[in-house]
Design a protein around this motif. Structure first.
Motif, mmCIF file in Angstrom:
data_model
loop_
_atom_site.group_PDB
_atom_site.id
_atom_site.type_symbol
_atom_site.label_atom_id
_atom_site.label_comp_id
_atom_site.label_asym_id
_atom_site.label_seq_id
_atom_site.Cartn_x
_atom_site.Cartn_y
_atom_site.Cartn_z
ATOM 1 N N ILE A 1 44.143 33.748 41.924
ATOM 2 C CA ILE A 1 43.345 32.666 41.345
ATOM 3 C C ILE A 1 42.496 32.010 42.434
ATOM 4 N N ILE A 2 43.104 31.733 43.571
ATOM 5 C CA ILE A 2 42.365 31.144 44.689
ATOM 6 C C ILE A 2 41.255 32.086 45.153
ATOM 7 N N SER A 3 41.561 33.379 45.231
ATOM 8 C CA SER A 3 40.550 34.372 45.628
ATOM 9 C C SER A 3 39.399 34.395 44.638
ATOM 10 N N SER A 4 39.725 34.312 43.356
ATOM 11 C CA SER A 4 38.707 34.310 42.312
ATOM 12 C C SER A 4 37.764 33.123 42.477
ATOM 13 N N PHE B 1 33.835 33.184 43.511
ATOM 14 C CA PHE B 1 32.874 32.486 42.658
ATOM 15 C C PHE B 1 31.966 31.582 43.484
ATOM 16 N N ILE B 2 32.553 30.758 44.308
ATOM 17 C CA ILE B 2 31.771 29.806 45.116
ATOM 18 C C ILE B 2 30.866 30.533 46.105
ATOM 19 N N LEU B 3 31.420 31.476 46.825
ATOM 20 C CA LEU B 3 30.657 32.215 47.833
ATOM 21 C C LEU B 3 29.533 33.033 47.202
ATOM 22 N N SER B 4 29.837 33.684 46.107
ATOM 23 C CA SER B 4 28.883 34.617 45.504
ATOM 24 C C SER B 4 27.723 33.928 44.808
ATOM 25 N N THR B 5 27.940 32.744 44.285
ATOM 26 C CA THR B 5 26.877 32.047 43.552
ATOM 27 C C THR B 5 25.631 31.888 44.420
ATOM 28 N N ALA C 1 35.726 38.768 40.510
ATOM 29 C CA ALA C 1 36.221 37.396 40.368
ATOM 30 C C ALA C 1 36.859 37.188 39.000
ATOM 31 N N GLY C 2 36.224 37.706 37.961
ATOM 32 C CA GLY C 2 36.731 37.527 36.604
ATOM 33 C C GLY C 2 38.056 38.211 36.363
ATOM 34 N N VAL C 3 38.188 39.446 36.814
ATOM 35 C CA VAL C 3 39.446 40.167 36.578
ATOM 36 C C VAL C 3 40.557 39.601 37.458
ATOM 37 N N PHE C 4 40.230 39.139 38.667
ATOM 38 C CA PHE C 4 41.236 38.459 39.490
ATOM 39 C C PHE C 4 41.761 37.225 38.761
ATOM 40 N N MET D 1 33.680 34.480 34.870
ATOM 41 C CA MET D 1 34.819 33.583 35.078
ATOM 42 C C MET D 1 35.371 33.114 33.724
ATOM 43 N N LEU D 2 34.471 32.827 32.793
ATOM 44 C CA LEU D 2 34.921 32.447 31.446
ATOM 45 C C LEU D 2 35.620 33.616 30.758
ATOM 46 N N ALA D 3 35.071 34.815 30.908
ATOM 47 C CA ALA D 3 35.719 36.005 30.334
ATOM 48 C C ALA D 3 37.112 36.184 30.939
ATOM 49 N N GLY D 4 37.235 35.968 32.240
ATOM 50 C CA GLY D 4 38.536 36.060 32.898
ATOM 51 C C GLY D 4 39.501 34.999 32.412
ATOM 52 N N PHE D 5 39.000 33.785 32.231
ATOM 53 C CA PHE D 5 39.847 32.696 31.735
ATOM 54 C C PHE D 5 40.359 32.996 30.330
ATOM 55 N N PHE D 6 39.450 33.371 29.431
ATOM 56 C CA PHE D 6 39.869 33.650 28.052
ATOM 57 C C PHE D 6 40.763 34.880 27.967
ATOM 58 N N ALA D 7 40.496 35.876 28.791
ATOM 59 C CA ALA D 7 41.355 37.068 28.820
ATOM 60 C C ALA D 7 42.754 36.697 29.291
ATOM 61 N N GLY D 8 42.825 35.887 30.337
ATOM 62 C CA GLY D 8 44.128 35.453 30.840
ATOM 63 C C GLY D 8 44.897 34.645 29.813
ATOM 64 N N MET D 9 44.201 33.734 29.122
ATOM 65 C CA MET D 9 44.874 32.912 28.114
ATOM 66 C C MET D 9 45.354 33.756 26.935
ATOM 67 N N LEU D 10 44.508 34.667 26.459
ATOM 68 C CA LEU D 10 44.916 35.527 25.338
ATOM 69 C C LEU D 10 46.069 36.437 25.753
ATOM 70 N N CYS D 11 46.045 36.898 26.975
ATOM 71 C CA CYS D 11 47.142 37.730 27.483
ATOM 72 C C CYS D 11 48.455 36.938 27.455
#
Length: 155
Positions: free
Chosen positions: A47-50, A54-58, A81-84, A134-144
């Motif tokens: 999560i921290i890496s993600s 996100f911050i660095l890549s933007t 970032a999203g899959v992490f 990041m939103l896709a990763g968040f929703f994927a994590g929550m649904l999982c």
């Protein structure tokens, strides 16, 4: 040299240069790194890496897009970032959690339902490239997590 390093980073070891399904290739390239982080460190490190990616890549993407198309298909660091994030939020020491997080992330990233699609279309620059994943990763994590809860309750 700087341009080559930026391309190496944004394409995640050039996995984004795949002629087909570059986003999926980039996500698959991230999985061994996610596994190693889970094995040797903690899921919170994902999560921290993600967030760090996100911050660095933007900002890096903002600069890259001055000479390339917006959200160029070769940029796959957003998928990393999203899959992490998806795996970090949902992994609970079962192999199928890892696979499910990957599959759900790809589903949300490809279909871009609801707010993910709106962000993808309306938010420009590096923030737009990174935020939808990041939103896709968040929703994927929550649904999982929901699926894991249902599985534990009924199986």
């Amino acid at each position: 040299m700087k341009d080559k390093l930026i391309k190496f980073y944004l394409t995640f070891f050039y996995s984004g240069l795949s002629p087909f399904a570059s986003g999926t290739c980039g996500t698959i390239a991230a999985l061994p790194f996610a596994y190693l982080i889970l094995f040797y460190l903690a899921k919170s490190t994902l999560i921290i890496s993600s967030v760090a990616i996100f911050i660095l890549s933007t900002k890096i993407i903002d600069e890259y897009e001055k000479s390339h198309n917006h959200d160029s298909k070769e940029i796959v660091i957003d998928e990393v970032a999203g899959v992490f994030l998806a795996i970090g939020l949902s992994y609970n020491n079962e192999w199928w959690h890892f696979i499910l997080a990957f599959l759900l992330f790809r589903f949300f990233d490809i279909t871009k339902p609801s707010v993910i699609g709106r962000v993808d279309k309306k938010v420009k620059g590096g923030l737009g490239v990174m935020l939808d994943d990041m939103l896709a990763g968040f929703f994927a994590g929550m649904l999982c997590l929901v699926i894991q809860g249902i599985y534990k309750q009924y199986i």
